[in-house]
Design an enzyme around this catalytic site. Structure first.
Site, PDB file in Angstrom:
ATOM      1  N   ARG A 175       0.827  -1.208  -0.239  1.00 33.13           N
ATOM      2  CA  ARG A 175      -0.049   0.099   0.003  1.00 33.13           C
ATOM      3  C   ARG A 175       0.900   1.257   0.042  1.00 33.13           C
ATOM      4  NH1 ARG A 175      -1.809  -3.719  -1.379  1.00 33.13           N
ATOM      5  NH2 ARG A 175      -3.614  -5.026  -0.346  1.00 33.13           N
ATOM      6  N   SER A 225     -10.748  -2.235   3.301  1.00 31.81           N
ATOM      7  CA  SER A 225     -10.137  -2.483   4.804  1.00 31.81           C
ATOM      8  C   SER A 225      -9.717  -1.019   5.371  1.00 31.81           C
ATOM      9  CB  SER A 225      -8.914  -3.199   4.629  1.00 31.81           C
ATOM     10  OG  SER A 225      -8.917  -4.394   4.178  1.00 31.81           O
ATOM     11  N   GLU A 295      -5.330   2.623   5.926  1.00 30.33           N
ATOM     12  CA  GLU A 295      -4.949   2.223   4.851  1.00 30.33           C
ATOM     13  C   GLU A 295      -5.695   3.358   4.181  1.00 30.33           C
ATOM     14  OE1 GLU A 295      -5.144  -1.735   3.188  1.00 30.33           O
ATOM     15  OE2 GLU A 295      -6.055  -1.112   1.152  1.00 30.33           O
TER      16      GLU A 295
HETATM   17  C1  LIG Z   1     -15.653  -2.987  -1.100  1.00 28.68           C
HETATM   18  C2  LIG Z   1     -14.069  -2.471  -1.520  1.00 28.68           C
HETATM   19  C3  LIG Z   1     -12.998  -3.634  -1.394  1.00 28.68           C
HETATM   20  C4  LIG Z   1     -11.889  -3.245  -1.617  1.00 28.68           C
HETATM   21  N1  LIG Z   1     -10.947  -4.129  -1.700  1.00 28.68           N
HETATM   22  C5  LIG Z   1      -9.548  -3.874  -2.096  1.00 28.68           C
HETATM   23  C6  LIG Z   1      -8.710  -4.751  -1.870  1.00 28.68           C
HETATM   24  O1  LIG Z   1      -8.913  -6.183  -1.986  1.00 28.68           O
HETATM   25  N2  LIG Z   1      -7.298  -4.594  -2.129  1.00 28.68           N
HETATM   26  C7  LIG Z   1      -6.997  -3.315  -2.242  1.00 28.68           C
HETATM   27  O2  LIG Z   1      -5.725  -2.960  -2.313  1.00 28.68           O
HETATM   28  N3  LIG Z   1      -7.803  -2.272  -2.106  1.00 28.68           N
HETATM   29  C8  LIG Z   1      -9.045  -2.449  -1.766  1.00 28.68           C
HETATM   30  N4  LIG Z   1     -10.177  -1.546  -1.722  1.00 28.68           N
HETATM   31  C9  LIG Z   1      -9.657  -0.102  -1.722  1.00 28.68           C
HETATM   32  C10 LIG Z   1      -9.301   0.762  -2.985  1.00 28.68           C
HETATM   33  O3  LIG Z   1     -10.366  -0.010  -4.053  1.00 28.68           O
HETATM   34  C11 LIG Z   1      -7.975   0.592  -3.677  1.00 28.68           C
HETATM   35  O4  LIG Z   1      -7.082   1.030  -2.781  1.00 28.68           O
HETATM   36  C12 LIG Z   1      -8.118   1.118  -5.175  1.00 28.68           C
HETATM   37  O5  LIG Z   1      -6.755   0.884  -5.748  1.00 28.68           O
HETATM   38  C13 LIG Z   1      -8.126   2.650  -4.963  1.00 28.68           C
HETATM   39  O6  LIG Z   1      -8.185   3.307  -6.363  1.00 28.68           O
HETATM   40  P1  LIG Z   1      -9.146   4.527  -6.578  1.00 28.68           P
HETATM   41  O7  LIG Z   1      -9.043   4.924  -7.893  1.00 28.68           O
HETATM   42  O8  LIG Z   1     -10.644   4.432  -6.030  1.00 28.68           O
HETATM   43  O9  LIG Z   1      -8.376   5.734  -5.791  1.00 28.68           O
HETATM   44  P2  LIG Z   1      -8.742   6.745  -4.745  1.00 28.68           P
HETATM   45  O10 LIG Z   1      -9.667   6.113  -3.718  1.00 28.68           O
HETATM   46  O11 LIG Z   1      -9.455   7.854  -5.468  1.00 28.68           O
HETATM   47  O12 LIG Z   1      -7.423   7.368  -4.466  1.00 28.68           O
HETATM   48  C14 LIG Z   1      -6.625   6.739  -3.579  1.00 28.68           C
HETATM   49  C15 LIG Z   1      -5.110   7.287  -3.632  1.00 28.68           C
HETATM   50  O13 LIG Z   1      -4.709   7.189  -4.751  1.00 28.68           O
HETATM   51  C16 LIG Z   1      -4.136   8.315  -5.443  1.00 28.68           C
HETATM   52  N5  LIG Z   1      -4.415   8.338  -6.818  1.00 28.68           N
HETATM   53  C17 LIG Z   1      -5.571   8.099  -7.516  1.00 28.68           C
HETATM   54  N6  LIG Z   1      -5.477   8.105  -8.748  1.00 28.68           N
HETATM   55  C18 LIG Z   1      -4.129   8.642  -8.971  1.00 28.68           C
HETATM   56  C19 LIG Z   1      -3.241   8.791 -10.120  1.00 28.68           C
HETATM   57  N7  LIG Z   1      -3.739   8.548 -11.317  1.00 28.68           N
HETATM   58  N8  LIG Z   1      -1.967   8.988  -9.832  1.00 28.68           N
HETATM   59  C20 LIG Z   1      -1.387   9.247  -8.761  1.00 28.68           C
HETATM   60  N9  LIG Z   1      -2.140   9.101  -7.639  1.00 28.68           N
HETATM   61  C21 LIG Z   1      -3.555   8.655  -7.939  1.00 28.68           C
HETATM   62  C22 LIG Z   1      -5.001   9.438  -4.626  1.00 28.68           C
HETATM   63  O14 LIG Z   1      -4.458  10.837  -4.555  1.00 28.68           O
HETATM   64  C23 LIG Z   1      -5.263   8.909  -3.360  1.00 28.68           C
HETATM   65  O15 LIG Z   1      -4.095   9.177  -2.534  1.00 28.68           O
HETATM   66  C24 LIG Z   1     -11.339  -1.733  -1.712  1.00 28.68           C
HETATM   67  C25 LIG Z   1     -12.328  -0.964  -1.302  1.00 28.68           C
HETATM   68  C26 LIG Z   1     -13.517  -1.310  -1.481  1.00 28.68           C
HETATM   69  C27 LIG Z   1     -14.578   0.073  -1.395  1.00 28.68           C
END
Ligand SMILES: Cc1cc2nc3c(=O)[nH]c(=O)nc-3n(C[C@H](O)[C@H](O)[C@H](O)COP(=O)(O)OP(=O)(O)OC[C@H]3O[C@@H](n4cnc5c(N)ncnc54)[C@H](O)[C@@H]3O)c2cc1C
Length: 303
Positions: A175, A225, A295
């Site tokens: 992460r 999480s 996280e």
């Molecule tokens: C039901 C559920 C289940 C999940 N299961 C998992 C799992 O199994 N494993 C896991 O790792 N995560 C899990 N997650 C968390 C999440 O989906 C991941 O962390 C995912 O990768 C976040 O992507 P996002 O586009 O939603 O990022 P956001 O939530 O929009 O942003 C997260 C971070 O990434 C940065 N960011 C976003 N886009 C960019 C970019 N293009 N360049 C640089 N920085 C950027 C943002 O500034 C922020 O700091 C889960 C979430 C939910 C709701």
């Protein structure tokens, strides 16, 4: 001149929003307004938006699908750049995949399966964008982005300059990534997948998704999480061990189904969730001596 009007002079209005409630863009369904939100269609518009923000002395924040975010009730000042559908070009060349940050990770996993490519099965139930998945080095079931990443293009958030990085230079860890430290923005990703058996790939994805449905509170808004996995332990087990399953603060609750998830059980504010996070951290520290780290990424300001 109002901030929105100033951005509207240089950016396409159809993808520019004023006072946009962040609860509409986060999986927790909480968060106050972003002063201005923009969804660029590519690198050029992204760079234009960043340069204009710099000229105005206005802060900018990048988000993907908002599935790992907790936005405070006062919202986010300045410009929020949302990398989504408008910026999601995807090209397969054999096992090499060149993908823009706004592509849905689950969709990409599906596209890979349809082409008989293995390596992204772990990602099929992660509700993020490719950019967010790179920044978080998203992972599940022994898979993570690092394993399939060859490199990425990053944009400097201040100068708008772009550079190409190898997988090593992205410093992907649990992460963790270079981007989370520097604020650099992922604008293009190069992944490498391997040829595989389509039926087996699909079966693996279905198995992972069934396990999620079985263990995770997917029918409530959350950000997955809430806490990172402490070395050699599971956050959920520690929280359950401290007797916190089902604990509530306002509309926020430690999930009864999986104690590692804090959910919005209905009408939660970001304050409720933050207070519950603090309570869980305090009680787990007392109970087991482990300091849980979030996280989930917290953004914005209090109401
Ligand atoms: C039901 C559920 C289940 C999940 N299961 C998992 C799992 O199994 N494993 C896991 O790792 N995560 C899990 N997650 C968390 C999440 O989906 C991941 O962390 C995912 O990768 C976040 O992507 P996002 O586009 O939603 O990022 P956001 O939530 O929009 O942003 C997260 C971070 O990434 C940065 N960011 C976003 N886009 C960019 C970019 N293009 N360049 C640089 N920085 C950027 C943002 O500034 C922020 O700091 C889960 C979430 C939910 C709701």
């Amino acid at each position: 001149m109002e901030l929105y009007d100033s951005f509207a002079l240089v950016l396409p209005r159809e993808r520019l929003l004023r006072n946009e409630p962040m609860r509409l863009h986060t999986s927790f369904r909480v968060g106050g307004p972003a002063d201005v939100m923009f969804a660029p269609a590519g690198e050029e518009e992204l760079s234009l938006a960043l340069k204009h923000a710099k000229r105005l002395g206005c802060p900018s924040t990048v988000i993907g699908n908002g599935s790992n975010l907790l936005v405070k009730d006062g919202g986010i000042r300045g410009l929020v750049i949302r990398l989504g559908d408008a910026f999601s070009e995807t090209r397969f060349e054999g096992g090499d995949v060149f993908v823009s940050p706004g592509q849905s990770l689950a969709r990409l996993s599906q596209m890979a399966m349809e082409r008989g490519l293995t390596g992204l099965e772990f990602a099929s139930g992660i509700p993020g964008s490719v950019g967010g998945a790179m920044a978080m080095n998203a992972g599940a079931y022994q898979g993570e982005m690092k394993q399939v990443t060859q490199g990425a293009r990053l944009m400097d958030p201040v100068s708008g300059q772009v550079l190409s990085c190898t997988e090593e230079e992205l410093c992907l860890g649990y992460r963790e990534s270079r981007m989370l430290k520097t604020g650099e923005i992922v604008t293009r990703v190069h992944l490498r997948l391997q040829p595989g058996d389509k039926t087996e790939i699909l079966a693996k994805m279905e198995d992972f998704n069934a396990r999620r449905r079985d263990k995770q509170p997917l029918n409530y808004p959350s950000a997955g999480s809430t806490f990172k996995r402490p070395e050699g332990k599971f956050a959920g087990a520690l929280i359950e061990g401290a007797g916190l399953k089902g604990t509530r603060v306002g509309g926020a609750q430690v999930s009864e189904k999986h104690a590692g998830f804090i959910i919005n059980a209905g009408g939660a504010t970001a304050r409720d969730i933050l207070d519950l996070i603090a309570l869980v951290q305090e009680k787990v520290l007392k109970d087991s001596g482990v300091k849980l780290e979030t996280e989930v990424r917290v953004l914005g300001e209090d109401a």
